[in-house]
Scaffold this active site. Structure first.
Site, PDB file in Angstrom:
ATOM      1  NE  ARG A   1      -4.110  -2.055   1.815  1.00  0.00           N
ATOM      2  CZ  ARG A   1      -4.947  -2.620   2.667  1.00  0.00           C
ATOM      3  NH1 ARG A   1      -4.781  -2.424   3.969  1.00  0.00           N
ATOM      4  NH2 ARG A   1      -5.937  -3.378   2.241  1.00  0.00           N
TER       5      ARG A   1
ATOM      6  CE1 TYR B   1      -1.915  -0.286  -7.959  1.00  0.00           C
ATOM      7  CE2 TYR B   1      -1.791  -2.076  -9.539  1.00  0.00           C
ATOM      8  CZ  TYR B   1      -1.303  -0.898  -9.042  1.00  0.00           C
ATOM      9  OH  TYR B   1      -0.212  -0.316  -9.633  1.00  0.00           O
ATOM     10  CD  GLU B   2      -1.454  -4.201  -3.204  1.00  0.00           C
ATOM     11  OE1 GLU B   2      -1.772  -4.652  -2.094  1.00  0.00           O
ATOM     12  OE2 GLU B   2      -0.930  -4.900  -4.094  1.00  0.00           O
ATOM     13  N   GLY B   3      -6.471  -2.547  -2.181  1.00  0.00           N
ATOM     14  CA  GLY B   3      -7.562  -1.996  -1.379  1.00  0.00           C
ATOM     15  C   GLY B   3      -7.987  -0.672  -1.951  1.00  0.00           C
TER      16      GLY B   3
END
Length: 585
Positions: A295, A435-437
């Site tokens: 992140r 992406y990555e949350g």
């Protein structure tokens, strides 16, 4: 157009704004390092980014990756650039020295990552995923697994991937179906399909080490029943050499809006041999070590693309002759003299420079949390990392995409066509908000887990540090800006307490304002970081001080006022919106 890594600004933030070496007193791993070394690393990183990666960026986007059978081929020049990357020791720059890493601070590594993302985002995703996999393995893997895999991964000889998402399961990992059946030899047979796997298959490294979330036969339902497994593309022999192919294959690659030179794969695991990392059913906790590092890395993707977009737009604006000057009314002026262009360029620069500073600050907190021997410092830094990671991921990538959009606007029609590169920057930047949350999930995480669940302790500590800087600024030439920051901080502080109370009785509706709350906090932190830079700017040249001051004053006058709009919107409430029938949405 060219990219020039902002090495001087990076060194200023590292040494003069935060003085990381002073913060690292007592950390044995960093005591042999100094600013001369850090500057040399930044200079060499800049050379690699500018001269090796940036020239490959557009051609890599044009060519993309190729999938045939079970193999994926990266664009022309990528394999050679990757070999140079590994030879330069860049993969293990922040890695564990016990297994061949250089052990340099994360606060330095974030600046190197920014340069790499600015020059070639698609390329940088390959080593980024490997670094995250190394972090998870180093933190949770057995001694045997670390001895077998870490050194080759930290050198870049082998790469890594993160296999979470499944066709039916995106952010809700609790419903994933990939199975892990125990084998008699203590290994596991992994079966299932994972999608959107960055670097799942490629031709850059000799082996690819997949970290895979899967369920054991006796696993409880939901996220508490997930375990983490290491699944190599090729088996590793007892002597450490690569052996036969494991039964994990790339079924296809995605044809994407951007990051086209990064292979995004559908990965099929067909009773592939895997090794348990950490304890059974504790896979998410282990994987979050990797996810949180990723992140931050993706946040830096936003900063890198924000900066290269600014640089491209500024170069174009200086060269493009069009219309009359907004200042003097003369004909034949460069468009950098137009008021609206100046507004966009200053907006781009003022937000990029506070994101860069927050990246270093967050990296420094990671360093303290991971290496300090002082339990109190370690704990405080850990809370600060948890608080700031969702803010960095969401704010950096949102403003990064906004900078790309501004850059396109500065170039006008030339920004919309492929020739100048801005449209590629925008396409490459857009995925970082997903992406990555997703950034909405980051905002929920901040509000619910990092503020409300913590009873506001971590954010109160952050606000206290901001108040210390405000007090320093009030006694000098930046008193007016300090007072303005104090006022905005007070509004967000009061809002935080209101939201914490509201969450106790009406949390679901309160979450409607989570994104706005994250942005309000981020813009206040940005004001603090501008104050930090101004207070440290006496070491700079007169021109550098002037540039810092102009950007800071623009930020305070035209960007930080967004806090007032966010606060007002959140206070208007989302209860009515939340309670609407779905058909009315």
């Amino acid at each position: 157009m060219t990219y020039k890594a902002p090495v001087e600004d990076m060194a200023f933030i590292l040494k003069d704004v935060f003085d990381v070496q002073k913060e690292f007193e007592g950390i044995e791993q960093f005591q042999d390092f100094d600013y001369e070394l850090y500057s040399a690393v930044l200079e060499e990183g800049a050379k690699f980014a500018e001269n090796v990666l940036y020239p490959l960026n557009r051609d890599g986007d044009e060519e993309g990756c190729h999938h045939e059978g079970n193999e994926v081929t990266t664009p022309k020049g990528f394999k050679e650039a990757y070999a140079q990357f590994c030879e330069g020791g860049w993969q293990g720059i922040n890695g564990d020295p016990e297994f061949g890493g250089q052990g340099l601070p994360k606060s330095l590594h974030v600046l190197v990552e920014e340069m790499l993302y600015a020059s070639n985002t698609s390329f940088t995703l390959y080593p980024s995923l490997t670094a995250g996999a190394c972090a998870a393995l180093a933190a949770h893997g057995s001694v045997e697994l670390k001895k077998t895999y870490l050194e080759n991964m930290q050198s870049g000889v082998w790469s890594g991937s993160m296999c979470l998402t499944e066709p039916h399961s995106g952010s809700d990992l609790g419903i994933l179906k990939t199975k892990a059946e125990p084998a008699e030899d203590g290994t596991f047979k992994i079966s299932g399909t994972k999608i959107f796997i960055t670097g799942g298959e490629h031709d850059l490294a000799d082996n690819i080490i997949h970290l895979v979330l899967a369920r054991l036969p006796d696993a409880p339902a939901g996220p508490r029943g997930i375990s983490l497994f290491l699944v190599p593309k090729f088996h590793v022999k007892n002597d450490g050499s690569v052996g036969d192919r494991n039964t994990v294959f790339c079924g296809s690659i995605e044809h994407k809006m951007g990051i086209k030179a990064s292979s995004t794969c559908v990965m099929n695991f067909e009773e592939a041999t895997g090794y348990l990392i950490g304890e059974p059913h504790r896979g998410l906790a282990c994987m979050f070590t990797m996810m949180n590092k990723e992140r931050l890395s993706i946040a830096l993707q936003g900063v890198g693309l924000a900066d290269v977009s600014y640089q491209t737009a500024r170069q174009y604006a200086e060269e493009r002759i069009q219309g009359r000057s907004s200042r003097e009314g003369k004909k034949g002026a460069s468009i950098i003299e137009h008021a609206d262009v100046r507004r966009m360029l200053l907006s781009m620069r003022s937000v990029t420079e506070i994101c860069r500073a927050l990246g270093v600050y967050l990296g420094m907190q990671i360093d303290l949390n991971e290496h300090s021997k002082d339990a109190a410092i370690k704990a405080k830094a850990g809370k600060r990392v948890a608080l700031l990671t969702p803010i960095a991921k969401a704010f950096f990538t949102d403003t990064g995409f906004e900078n790309c959009n501004h850059g396109i606007q500065v170039l006008g029609g030339h920004g919309y066509v492929r020739e100048w590169g801005l449209e590629q920057f925008a396409r490459d930047a857009r995925i970082a908000q997903i992406y990555e949350g997703t950034n909405g999930i980051q905002a929920q995480d901040l509000m619910i887990r990092k503020v409300c669940a913590d009873n506001g302790e971590a954010i109160d500590e952050m606000f206290a540090e901001i108040r210390e800087t405000i007090a320093q600024g009030k006694s000098g030439e930046y008193a007016q800006l300090s007072s303005e920051l104090e006022q905005e901080l007070a509004k967000v502080d009061a809002l935080t307490k209101e939201l914490m109370e509201q969450n106790k009785t009406d949390g679901a509706a309160a979450q409607g304002g989570a994104v706005e709350y994250l942005n309000a906090v981020a813009y206040v932190i940005g004001g603090w970081l501008w104050m930090k830079q101004l207070l440290a700017s006496e070491v700079l040249t007169q021109e550098q001080v002037a540039r810092k001051r102009v950007a800071a004053e623009f930020y305070f006058a035209h960007l930080m006022p967004k806090v007032d709009a966010y606060v007002r919107s959140i206070k208007n409430g989302y209860k009515a919106t939340f309670e609407l029938e779905d058909a009315l949405i």
